[in-house]
Design a protein around this motif. Structure first.
Motif, PDB file in Angstrom:
ATOM      1  N   PHE A 286       0.798  -1.196   0.093  1.00  0.00           N
ATOM      2  CA  PHE A 286       0.130   0.073   0.101  1.00  0.00           C
ATOM      3  C   PHE A 286       0.793   1.076  -0.110  1.00  0.00           C
ATOM      4  N   LEU A 287       1.987   1.309   0.800  1.00  0.00           N
ATOM      5  CA  LEU A 287       2.775   2.307   0.969  1.00  0.00           C
ATOM      6  C   LEU A 287       3.577   2.610  -0.416  1.00  0.00           C
ATOM      7  N   SER A 288       3.898   1.629  -1.166  1.00  0.00           N
ATOM      8  CA  SER A 288       4.573   1.606  -2.312  1.00  0.00           C
ATOM      9  C   SER A 288       3.806   2.192  -3.378  1.00  0.00           C
ATOM     10  N   ILE A 289       2.473   1.505  -3.574  1.00  0.00           N
ATOM     11  CA  ILE A 289       1.515   2.007  -4.398  1.00  0.00           C
ATOM     12  C   ILE A 289       1.393   3.556  -4.163  1.00  0.00           C
ATOM     13  N   SER A 290       0.940   3.785  -3.033  1.00  0.00           N
ATOM     14  CA  SER A 290       0.461   5.406  -2.735  1.00  0.00           C
ATOM     15  C   SER A 290       1.767   6.226  -3.249  1.00  0.00           C
ATOM     16  N   SER A 291       3.035   5.924  -2.861  1.00  0.00           N
ATOM     17  CA  SER A 291       4.191   6.640  -3.240  1.00  0.00           C
ATOM     18  C   SER A 291       4.440   6.871  -4.642  1.00  0.00           C
ATOM     19  N   VAL A 292       4.185   5.567  -5.356  1.00  0.00           N
ATOM     20  CA  VAL A 292       4.298   5.764  -6.737  1.00  0.00           C
ATOM     21  C   VAL A 292       3.164   6.673  -7.353  1.00  0.00           C
ATOM     22  N   LEU A 293       1.864   6.533  -6.854  1.00  0.00           N
ATOM     23  CA  LEU A 293       0.623   7.605  -7.422  1.00  0.00           C
ATOM     24  C   LEU A 293       1.134   8.924  -7.222  1.00  0.00           C
ATOM     25  N   VAL A 294       1.630   9.396  -5.894  1.00  0.00           N
ATOM     26  CA  VAL A 294       1.977  10.549  -5.507  1.00  0.00           C
ATOM     27  C   VAL A 294       2.926  11.228  -6.696  1.00  0.00           C
ATOM     28  N   LEU A 295       4.178  10.282  -6.812  1.00  0.00           N
ATOM     29  CA  LEU A 295       5.154  10.849  -7.748  1.00  0.00           C
ATOM     30  C   LEU A 295       4.583  10.893  -9.009  1.00  0.00           C
ATOM     31  N   THR A 296       3.787   9.888  -9.599  1.00  0.00           N
ATOM     32  CA  THR A 296       3.243  10.083 -10.884  1.00  0.00           C
ATOM     33  C   THR A 296       2.408  11.427 -11.028  1.00  0.00           C
ATOM     34  N   LEU A 297       1.639  11.613  -9.855  1.00  0.00           N
ATOM     35  CA  LEU A 297       0.916  12.958 -10.087  1.00  0.00           C
ATOM     36  C   LEU A 297       1.811  14.399 -10.288  1.00  0.00           C
ATOM     37  N   LEU A 298       3.044  14.196  -9.541  1.00  0.00           N
ATOM     38  CA  LEU A 298       4.117  15.300  -9.374  1.00  0.00           C
ATOM     39  C   LEU A 298       4.663  15.411 -10.602  1.00  0.00           C
ATOM     40  N   MET A 299       4.861  14.395 -11.306  1.00  0.00           N
ATOM     41  CA  MET A 299       5.710  14.495 -12.449  1.00  0.00           C
ATOM     42  C   MET A 299       4.916  14.849 -13.546  1.00  0.00           C
ATOM     43  N   PHE A 300       3.499  14.494 -13.627  1.00  0.00           N
ATOM     44  CA  PHE A 300       2.500  14.986 -14.414  1.00  0.00           C
ATOM     45  C   PHE A 300       2.429  16.077 -14.600  1.00  0.00           C
ATOM     46  N   PHE A 301       2.113  16.839 -13.256  1.00  0.00           N
ATOM     47  CA  PHE A 301       1.982  18.381 -13.225  1.00  0.00           C
ATOM     48  C   PHE A 301       3.100  19.041 -13.463  1.00  0.00           C
ATOM     49  N   ILE A 302       4.479  18.405 -13.214  1.00  0.00           N
ATOM     50  CA  ILE A 302       5.596  19.201 -13.682  1.00  0.00           C
ATOM     51  C   ILE A 302       5.559  19.262 -15.415  1.00  0.00           C
ATOM     52  N   ASN A 303       5.158  18.370 -15.949  1.00  0.00           N
ATOM     53  CA  ASN A 303       5.025  18.291 -17.408  1.00  0.00           C
ATOM     54  C   ASN A 303       4.015  19.163 -18.017  1.00  0.00           C
ATOM     55  N   ILE A 304       2.880  19.358 -17.118  1.00  0.00           N
ATOM     56  CA  ILE A 304       2.027  20.312 -17.225  1.00  0.00           C
ATOM     57  C   ILE A 304       2.249  21.805 -17.291  1.00  0.00           C
ATOM     58  N   LEU A 305       3.111  22.094 -16.316  1.00  0.00           N
ATOM     59  CA  LEU A 305       3.868  23.183 -16.145  1.00  0.00           C
ATOM     60  C   LEU A 305       4.684  23.464 -17.305  1.00  0.00           C
ATOM     61  N   PHE A 306       5.382  22.596 -17.830  1.00  0.00           N
ATOM     62  CA  PHE A 306       5.948  22.961 -18.923  1.00  0.00           C
ATOM     63  C   PHE A 306       5.444  23.505 -20.400  1.00  0.00           C
ATOM     64  N   VAL A 307       4.231  22.881 -20.397  1.00  0.00           N
ATOM     65  CA  VAL A 307       3.215  23.402 -21.234  1.00  0.00           C
ATOM     66  C   VAL A 307       2.549  24.703 -20.941  1.00  0.00           C
ATOM     67  N   ILE A 308       2.428  24.978 -19.682  1.00  0.00           N
ATOM     68  CA  ILE A 308       1.703  26.170 -19.446  1.00  0.00           C
ATOM     69  C   ILE A 308       2.666  27.163 -19.716  1.00  0.00           C
ATOM     70  N   HIS A 309       3.925  27.002 -19.171  1.00  0.00           N
ATOM     71  CA  HIS A 309       5.077  27.761 -19.566  1.00  0.00           C
ATOM     72  C   HIS A 309       5.270  28.346 -20.976  1.00  0.00           C
TER      73      HIS A 309
END
Length: 289
Positions: free
Chosen positions: A16-39
């Protein structure tokens, strides 16, 4: 291999802790890419707005292109990397005959239109420099009394452009503030994730240190664990991001298309994995002291 074995053991021990960590990191990386698009989109919009800004310098009747001071002015503007176009009154009248034929018939008898120097393609940071060049030659232009606000007045034009430039600068600063806040938030979240893992494994780590195992068997698995999490998260994030990007480009392709070169995705993956491993390694050392 033993380090990888211990890293995988840590991952599967608390699913559970591993899956939740991967999901959190996935969202963070996704929004980093979204920031690139917004920029990219924001700066393209700013660039498009700036490209539509132009300055028209209307020469007094006693000056033309053959005047030495006018030649010097044009040369100074050319040296400032500005697109300079000189139009005589006859050229302007010919253009008016195409765009405003009725108005052209009124003015063509005497042609009171002034010779004009058009300035385009001015970078935002260059407007002050351009203004200094022009102000040194204001006597070449038709009346620039600050109390007379009409279209031919250079001072009036520059005031309006300054207002637009101020808004564009505020947009740039606001974008960088949003990016900075988001990056700080990412650092705090990742730091918390690592702290939770270290807390969960604290007893086992304590025993490992008591039996005098090498430091690499304490810190190494955490570094590999961070790299594995980052790799899995990036694969999920990049897949979702490319899907969203393709959908947006399909829907709004006529307005704006954002694309990523495969090499950018590869380097981004390597960077995230290295940052993940380094973060887990350095943070685990700090937490274990």
């Amino acid at each position: 291999m033993r380090l990888l074995k211990y890293a995988l053991k840590n991952i599967f021990r608390n699913t559970f802790l591993s899956i939740s960590s991967v999901l959190v990191l996935t969202l963070l990386m996704f929004f980093i890419n979204i920031l690139f698009v917004i920029h990219d989109v924001s700066f393209n919009i700013i660039k498009e707005i700036n490209n539509k800004l132009s300055i028209s310098l209307y020469l007094s009747d006693e000056y033309d292109r053959n005047t030495l001071d006018v030649t010097d002015l044009i040369q100074d503007l050319d040296d400032a990397w500005v697109d300079v176009t000189y139009k005589t009154k006859d050229v302007i009248l010919d253009e008016m005959r195409v765009s405003e034929p009725d108005l052209a018939k009124i003015v063509e008898r005497t042609n009171p239109l002034p010779d004009t120097i058009l300035l385009n393609n001015i970078d935002l940071q260059d407007y002050d420099n351009i203004n200094q060049i022009i102000e040194s030659k204001l006597y070449l232009l038709i009346s620039n009394d600050v109390d007379q606000e009409y279209f031919a007045n250079y001072t009036t034009q520059y005031k309006k452009i300054q207002n637009i430039i101020w808004v564009l600068h505020i947009l740039q600063i606001g974008l960088y503030i949003i990016i900075a806040i988001f990056l700080v938030s990412i650092a705090i979240i990742v730091y918390s994730i690592i702290g939770n893992f270290i807390y969960y494994y604290r007893d086992e780590i304590y025993i490992t240190r008591l039996v005098w195992w090498a430091r690499q068997f304490i810190y190494g698995p955490f570094a590999l664990q961070g790299m594995i999490y980052s790799l899995l998260a990036y694969i999920c994030s990049a897949s979702f991001f490319l899907f969203v990007l393709q959908s947006v480009n399909t829907a709004f392709g006529e307005l704006y298309i954002f694309s990523l070169h495969p090499l950018i995705l590869l380097w981004e993956c390597v960077l995230f994995v290295l940052i993940g491993g380094l973060s887990w390694y350095s943070s685990s050392k700090k937490y274990l002291k």
